[in-house]
Structures are given as structure tokens and as C-alpha cells.
Design an enzyme around this catalytic site. Structure first.
Site, PDB file in Angstrom:
ATOM      1  N   CYS A 164      30.819  68.794  24.756  1.00 39.22           N
ATOM      2  CA  CYS A 164      31.434  67.480  24.600  1.00 39.22           C
ATOM      3  C   CYS A 164      32.931  67.640  24.295  1.00 39.22           C
ATOM      4  CB  CYS A 164      30.694  66.652  23.562  1.00 39.22           C
ATOM      5  SG  CYS A 164      31.107  64.881  23.628  1.00 39.22           S
ATOM      6  N   HIS A 194      25.724  66.566  26.287  1.00 38.86           N
ATOM      7  CA  HIS A 194      25.145  67.268  25.135  1.00 38.86           C
ATOM      8  C   HIS A 194      23.848  67.949  25.560  1.00 38.86           C
ATOM      9  CE1 HIS A 194      27.665  65.787  21.768  1.00 38.86           C
ATOM     10  NE2 HIS A 194      27.827  64.718  22.532  1.00 38.86           N
ATOM     11  N   GLU A 206      22.010  69.876  23.852  1.00 37.32           N
ATOM     12  CA  GLU A 206      21.071  69.862  22.722  1.00 37.32           C
ATOM     13  C   GLU A 206      20.358  68.525  22.580  1.00 37.32           C
ATOM     14  OE1 GLU A 206      24.753  68.071  20.941  1.00 37.32           O
ATOM     15  OE2 GLU A 206      24.268  69.542  22.480  1.00 37.32           O
TER      16      GLU A 206
END
Length: 212
Positions: free
Chosen positions: A81, A191, A193
Site C-alpha cells: 500500500c 493489501h 494480507e
């Protein structure tokens, strides 16, 4: 494998650490610049304002240390990001018109507001969006089909100077850089994750890359 997650005072550290633990990797939370040297590869998270992130990096002595580890010792790096945007030469976020806040300069290019890039949709860009891969196959996307959805949250986007640095784009009213690479340095605007199975696969690909 010692995967260092850089804690410079900002970032989605909890979700990144949990994702790595799900991959059966014991991540190392690096909260001192000097400790980066004890890792095999590094993840640079980032959320919020580019200028604020660079101020924190500068205050913690991270900038020169990162340049030494990544450029000097060849430590593989993944920016996430705003962490990806920090790889650029500069960003217009948080500065007066026409000026720029310097970045790390690992991948030549600038970070611009989505509106300046021709986006007429609602900003920030929040939510799931599919990616289109560019150029030759890259190990970061091994096992991840073209058109896979990832989770985005951003108002600014990285415009690399060299188009061959772009690994993938997303369509959000304009072509938005979704992933970049230069040598052993990668970045994702989305992202991983927070991107479910595909994001976890991408993180595993980074960790298992021959450069890591």
C-alpha cells in the site's frame, strides 16, 4: 527464514503478522533500523499519508538503513500500500501544488492523486478489484490467475517512470498500478494480507522467491 516486518510507527502490522503466521512463518517485528540486517527479506507496510510516513522513516533512521540493506546488501523488499508508494522518487501527497515529498527512490517514478490520473470514480478506491498482469510472468504471481481480485484502499497511485516496472494494473476509472518490481524490490498497492487466499499465496511467493 527470517521475514522482517518493519515497524516504523505506522502500518497494518497486526494483519501482516497474522498472515505470515498463517503461512507457518515466524515473522520478525523489526522496530530498530539496525535489526534489519538480521533478516532474510523485508516487508514495508504503510497506511495513511505519504508525507507522514516519510517523516517517521526519517525520524527513526530508517531511510539510509533501508538503502544500505536493500541497495547495498541486496535484501529483498516488499512494499505494501503506502509502503509500495514509498518506493517511488516522490509523492504529491501532503505537499503544496507542484512540489513533492521525496520517497526512497528504489523504483523511479512519482505518486499522484487518482483524480490527477483521470479517475472519475469515488475516491478513495476502497474494496475488491481485479488485476491485469503485464509483461513476462513474475514469481510474485505464481499460481495466481490473471483477473484475480485483491483488496485496495488508497487515494494516490504510483506511476513508474519505466512501464516495464509495472507487474499489474487495476481498472478504477483509469489504469491504476497494482504491483511493481525492480530487481529484488516488489510492491503491491493492494493489501495481500487482507486479500484472502490469493493474497496469502502472493506473500508465500515473495518469501519463497529465489531472491529472498
Amino acid at each position: 527464514m527470517r521475514v522482517g516486518v518493519i515497524d516504523y510507527g505506522v502500518g497494518n502490522l497486526g494483519s501482516v503478522l497474522r498472515a505470515l503466521e498463517e503461512l507457518r512463518v515466524a515473522p520478525v517485528l523489526v522496530n530498530r533500523a539496525v535489526d534489519m540486517h538480521a533478516t532474510d527479506c523485508l516487508i514495508l507496510p504503510g497506511v495513511g499519508n505519504f508525507a507522514d510516513c516519510t517523516s517517521l522513516l526519517q525520524a527513526g533512521g530508517w531511510i539510509e538503513a533501508l538503502r544500505q540493506e536493500v541497495s547495498g546488501y541486496g535484501r529483498p523488499l516488499l512494499g505494501i500500500c503506502v509502503g509500495m508508494q514509498l518506493l517511488a522518487d516522490a509523492s504529491t501527497e501532503g505537499t503544496d501544488e507542484g512540489r513533492g515529498t521525496p520517497g526512497l527512490g528504489f523504483i523511479p517514478g512519482r505518486v499522484e492523486h487518482l483524480r490527477m490520473l483521470g479517475c472519475g470514480l469515488r475516491v478513495p478506491h476502497v474494496g475488491w478489484n481485479s488485476i491485469t498482469r503485464h509483461g513476462a510472468a513474475d514469481p510474485l504471481f505464481d499460481g495466481i490467475p490473471d483477473g484475480t481480485d485483491f483488496y485496495f484502499v488508497h487515494s494516490y497511485a504510483f506511476v513508474p517512470q519505466d512501464p516495464t516496472s509495472v507487474l499489474a494494473t487495476a481498472d478504477y476509472g483509469t489504469a491504476v498500478t497494482a504491483a511493481v518490481r525492480r530487481g529484488h524490490i516488489w510492491g503491491t498497492q493492494f493489501h495481500p494480507e487482507k486479500s484472502s487466499r490469493a493474497g496469502f499465496r502472493l506473500l508465500r511467493n515473495f518469501i519463497e522467491s529465489p531472491k529472498c
